[in-house]
Design a protein around this motif. Structure first.
Motif, mmCIF file in Angstrom:
data_model
loop_
_atom_site.group_PDB
_atom_site.id
_atom_site.type_symbol
_atom_site.label_atom_id
_atom_site.label_comp_id
_atom_site.label_asym_id
_atom_site.label_seq_id
_atom_site.Cartn_x
_atom_site.Cartn_y
_atom_site.Cartn_z
ATOM 1 N N VAL A 1 0.846 -1.192 0.056
ATOM 2 C CA VAL A 1 -0.155 -0.161 -0.100
ATOM 3 C C VAL A 1 0.961 1.359 0.012
ATOM 4 C CG1 VAL A 1 -1.628 1.351 1.312
ATOM 5 C CG2 VAL A 1 -2.098 -1.157 0.987
ATOM 6 N N THR A 2 2.093 1.296 0.710
ATOM 7 C CA THR A 2 3.021 2.418 0.920
ATOM 8 C C THR A 2 3.485 2.593 -0.509
ATOM 9 O OG1 THR A 2 3.193 1.897 3.059
ATOM 10 C CG2 THR A 2 4.660 3.408 2.212
ATOM 11 N N VAL A 3 4.100 1.781 -1.054
ATOM 12 C CA VAL A 3 4.711 1.902 -2.341
ATOM 13 C C VAL A 3 3.845 2.320 -3.436
ATOM 14 C CG1 VAL A 3 5.594 0.380 -4.249
ATOM 15 C CG2 VAL A 3 6.552 0.100 -1.807
ATOM 16 N N LEU A 4 2.467 2.049 -3.541
ATOM 17 C CA LEU A 4 1.585 2.432 -4.148
ATOM 18 C C LEU A 4 1.007 3.749 -3.973
ATOM 19 C CD1 LEU A 4 -0.493 -0.838 -5.070
ATOM 20 C CD2 LEU A 4 1.411 0.178 -6.428
ATOM 21 N N PHE A 5 1.154 4.236 -2.689
ATOM 22 C CA PHE A 5 0.461 5.437 -2.558
ATOM 23 C C PHE A 5 0.884 6.321 -3.458
ATOM 24 C CE2 PHE A 5 0.661 9.286 0.719
ATOM 25 C CZ PHE A 5 -0.665 9.637 0.552
ATOM 26 N N VAL B 1 -7.726 7.683 2.213
ATOM 27 C CA VAL B 1 -8.003 6.262 2.118
ATOM 28 C C VAL B 1 -6.692 5.677 2.563
ATOM 29 C CG1 VAL B 1 -8.237 4.411 0.616
ATOM 30 C CG2 VAL B 1 -9.714 6.480 0.149
ATOM 31 N N PHE B 2 -5.733 6.070 2.125
ATOM 32 C CA PHE B 2 -4.179 5.641 2.656
ATOM 33 C C PHE B 2 -4.145 5.441 4.141
ATOM 34 C CE2 PHE B 2 0.062 6.520 3.812
ATOM 35 C CZ PHE B 2 0.702 5.096 3.725
ATOM 36 N N GLU C 1 7.901 11.793 -2.569
ATOM 37 C CA GLU C 1 7.536 10.663 -3.113
ATOM 38 C C GLU C 1 8.800 9.589 -2.937
ATOM 39 O OE1 GLU C 1 7.107 9.026 -7.774
ATOM 40 O OE2 GLU C 1 7.221 11.254 -7.560
ATOM 41 N N TYR C 2 9.835 9.949 -3.000
ATOM 42 C CA TYR C 2 10.849 8.871 -2.749
ATOM 43 C C TYR C 2 10.855 8.468 -1.277
ATOM 44 C CZ TYR C 2 12.711 10.412 -7.225
ATOM 45 O OH TYR C 2 12.996 10.876 -8.428
ATOM 46 N N THR C 3 10.295 8.916 -0.477
ATOM 47 C CA THR C 3 10.426 8.716 0.886
ATOM 48 C C THR C 3 9.347 7.677 1.144
ATOM 49 O OG1 THR C 3 8.749 10.279 1.570
ATOM 50 C CG2 THR C 3 10.974 10.852 1.912
ATOM 51 N N PHE C 4 8.082 7.681 0.190
ATOM 52 C CA PHE C 4 7.370 6.653 0.273
ATOM 53 C C PHE C 4 7.684 5.275 -0.244
ATOM 54 C CE2 PHE C 4 4.425 10.404 0.817
ATOM 55 C CZ PHE C 4 4.107 10.081 1.990
ATOM 56 N N ALA D 1 9.617 0.077 0.990
ATOM 57 C CA ALA D 1 10.528 -0.867 0.645
ATOM 58 C C ALA D 1 10.971 -1.548 2.007
ATOM 59 C CB ALA D 1 11.865 -0.473 -0.150
ATOM 60 N N LEU D 2 11.095 -0.850 3.013
ATOM 61 C CA LEU D 2 11.374 -1.135 4.432
ATOM 62 C C LEU D 2 10.349 -2.315 5.043
ATOM 63 C CD1 LEU D 2 13.393 1.879 5.850
ATOM 64 C CD2 LEU D 2 14.285 -0.385 4.763
ATOM 65 N N PHE D 3 9.049 -1.848 4.779
ATOM 66 C CA PHE D 3 7.894 -2.732 5.135
ATOM 67 C C PHE D 3 8.130 -4.289 4.579
ATOM 68 C CE2 PHE D 3 5.306 0.908 6.300
ATOM 69 C CZ PHE D 3 5.292 0.688 7.645
ATOM 70 N N ILE D 4 8.270 -4.297 3.443
ATOM 71 C CA ILE D 4 8.544 -5.284 2.517
ATOM 72 C C ILE D 4 9.826 -5.905 3.106
ATOM 73 C CG2 ILE D 4 9.017 -6.281 0.339
ATOM 74 C CD1 ILE D 4 7.162 -4.305 -0.789
ATOM 75 N N ALA D 5 10.993 -5.383 3.334
ATOM 76 C CA ALA D 5 12.211 -6.109 4.009
ATOM 77 C C ALA D 5 11.941 -6.465 5.382
ATOM 78 C CB ALA D 5 13.333 -5.032 4.013
ATOM 79 N N GLY D 6 10.931 -6.032 6.101
ATOM 80 C CA GLY D 6 10.739 -6.489 7.044
ATOM 81 C C GLY D 6 10.012 -7.957 7.053
#
Length: 561
Positions: A372-376, A388-389, A450-453, A458-463
């Motif tokens: 969800v965060t990558v697509l935000f 919504v996010f 944009e890059y911070t999101f 990416a860090l959520f997915i790495a977790g």
């Protein structure tokens, strides 16, 4: 019948465990100054005529000694003043969560006021928010050396001083100390004392009590955005700090209500009797050999970096996209709405029977949060998309926060809850303090969030990946015998109740000598050593019965007839 000799009469012909013939239910033994030993009894017997859980004659209501199976309940547990304590903990949680989640709204005001770069300005708020977790070991040490009431008073005083002093500050460097460090450390002390006090004050209704108290955090998050924005628009930044200082003074009243109960005094006496103390007595560092748990810790650091980035910068991002400051503040409220729902749902999904695997839930929450965060950025251009996010992110993040303690219990066992939860909160604080300055530096370099999101996603997915890797060593985990099942409460799955070792006594048991000292502190004179020994043995089941030297019932205080 009175004995004509000076020695205590023996009761002949009494079978093992049998009640005394001719003794009415609840009646004292006539003419017996000290309770006689019973012939042929290997273990301390239950008291004659006392139903399970019933109070003994001559004992004030609220302090029964249970005859078998369970440790004796003490005064102030699950009854009476415990409900006042719950009310104080609930209100204190509302206030503490309000302070923590207001950091994002205050960050925007700090940027406007001091016009410093985003990275340094974000450092102030990130230190304030992360100290809620980083002070966990210190909070536990203070509770162990003093009590929950004093720890809460110290924390409230630090919040009051920090916010009130910030009213007079006109430098971001000084705010880093007054607002970031002083007030932030206070929120950590308050948060720990709340959760630990609930553990002392409730046993049977522990799950309900924690559920009610933690719901206060969701309400505080819900209120933080619009209320803080109203304060900033009405009184300005300095006036808002002064108002928050006045609000924090209510913590003194909440602390006064948290008077020590019988269980807290019992634990205090146990610690005083222990030959080893300090941090080493509260933490078990052997947990670092648990590969599965260490992978979970790495995951915890990564997702807390992302969590802190979103909480602190989401409001500012909305403003840069054309939303008003009030609209940006409402996004924090949206996060709170989603968080409340999933904290309850996640807690209900856990349990002793037919409960979901917390490791699997954590993997799912992290993976979906990352997606969800990558697509935000694709739908972040409108305020409706931002709302919504916020709701979806709040929903998944609320579940991850709830799973902290259940994960520790599931992977490390009850005997290592102290070290496990302490490590989880410490890793959360490390991630929280790293995230916002890192995101601020990215914004300063590229002038876009944009890059911070992308980084946060990416860090959520790495977790989630580290959670997946942790399952490789899962079969190697050797659980100790579960003397206490703290997952039995479905509501919120025992969320953070065992913060930094403060509740280790529940798994260790209590010796009769410690109980005597604690009961002296709480001014209860009726002590029955045999019953306390039986209660102590019920915590350490099976093998400990063989090793203990049981003694007969040797003291009984009865009312004068």
């Amino acid at each position: 019948m009175r004995s004509e000799t000076k020695t205590t009469p023996q009761l002949v012909g009494v079978d093992k465990g049998s009640p005394l013939v001719g003794v009415d239910k609840g009646s004292p033994l006539v003419g017996v100054d000290k309770a006689p030993p019973l012939v042929g009894i290997d273990h301390p017997p239950p008291l004659v005529g006392v139903d399970k859980g019933s109070p003994l004659v001559g004992v004030d209501k609220g302090s029964p000694l249970v005859g078998v199976d369970h440790p004796p309940p003490l005064v102030g547990v699950d009854q009476g003043w415990a409900w006042m304590v719950l009310a104080a903990c609930f209100l204190s949680n509302v206030m503490n969560a309000y302070f923590t989640y207001a950091a994002g709204v205050l960050n925007v005001a700090l940027l406007v006021r001091f016009k410093e770069n985003v990275a340094f300005t974000a450092l102030v708020g990130s230190i304030f928010a992360s100290l809620l977790s980083l002070t966990g070991p210190i909070s536990s040490f203070l509770v162990n050396t003093t009590n929950c009431r004093i720890t809460h008073l110290i924390g409230s005083a630090m919040i009051f001083i920090g916010f009130s002093a910030s009213y007079f500050v006109n430098s971001l460097n000084v705010l880093l100390v007054t607002y970031g460090i002083c007030a932030g450390s206070g929120t950590g002390l308050v948060a720990a004392s709340i959760l630990i006090k609930l553990g002392y004050s409730f046993d049977r209704y522990q799950g309900i009590a924690v559920g009610v108290a933690v719901a206060g955090s969701g309400i505080g998050m819900f209120l933080s955005g619009p209320v803080t924005q109203f304060l900033l628009e009405t009184y300005g930044l300095n006036g808002a700090f002064l108002f928050l200082g006045g609000l924090s003074s209510q913590g003194f009243a909440f602390a006064i209500i948290m008077r020590p109960c019988g269980r807290e005094l019992l634990e205090k006496a146990r610690r005083d009797e222990s030959s080893t103390g300090g941090f080493r007595n509260s933490f078990d560092f052997s947990i670092i050999r648990n590969k599965t748990f260490m992978m979970v810790l790495f995951s915890n650091v990564l997702w807390n970096v992302s969590y802190a980035i979103l909480l602190l910068h989401l409001t500012n991002f909305a403003v840069t996209e054309g939303s008003t400051a009030s609209e940006g503040a409402w996004l924090i409220t949206m996060i709170g709405v989603g968080s409340i729902f999933n904290r309850i749902l996640t807690g209900l999904s856990l349990g002793k029977k037919n409960g979901l695997d917390p490791l699997l839930l954590q993997f799912g929450f992290l993976g979906l949060s990352g997606l969800v965060t990558v697509l935000f950025p694709l739908f972040s251009g409108t305020y409706n998309g931002q709302c919504v996010f916020a709701v979806v992110f709040g929903f998944y993040s609320g579940g991850m926060i709830t799973l902290i303690t259940p994960l520790v219990v599931h992977l490390a066992g009850v005997s290592q809850v102290a070290a496990g939860v302490g490590g989880m909160y410490l890793s959360s604080g490390i991630g929280g303090i790293l995230g916002p300055p890192l995101a601020g530096a990215i914004y300063d370099s590229w002038r876009t969030f944009e890059y911070t999101f992308y980084l946060a996603g990416a860090l959520f997915i790495a977790g989630a990946f580290f959670i997946l890797v942790s399952s490789v060593w899962r079969d190697e985990i050797e659980h100790e015998e579960q003397h206490l099942d703290i997952k039995e409460s479905n509501i919120l799955g025992g969320s953070a109740m065992f913060l930094a070792g403060s509740m280790s006594h529940l798994a260790e048991g209590v010796s009769p000598s410690v109980a005597r000292r604690a009961m002296k502190l709480s001014k209860h004179s009726l002590l029955i050593d045999g019953v306390l020994r039986a209660s102590h043995s019920s915590v350490h089941r099976s093998e400990t019965h063989k090793s203990e030297e049981h003694q007969p019932l040797n003291r009984l205080t009865v009312p004068d007839s």
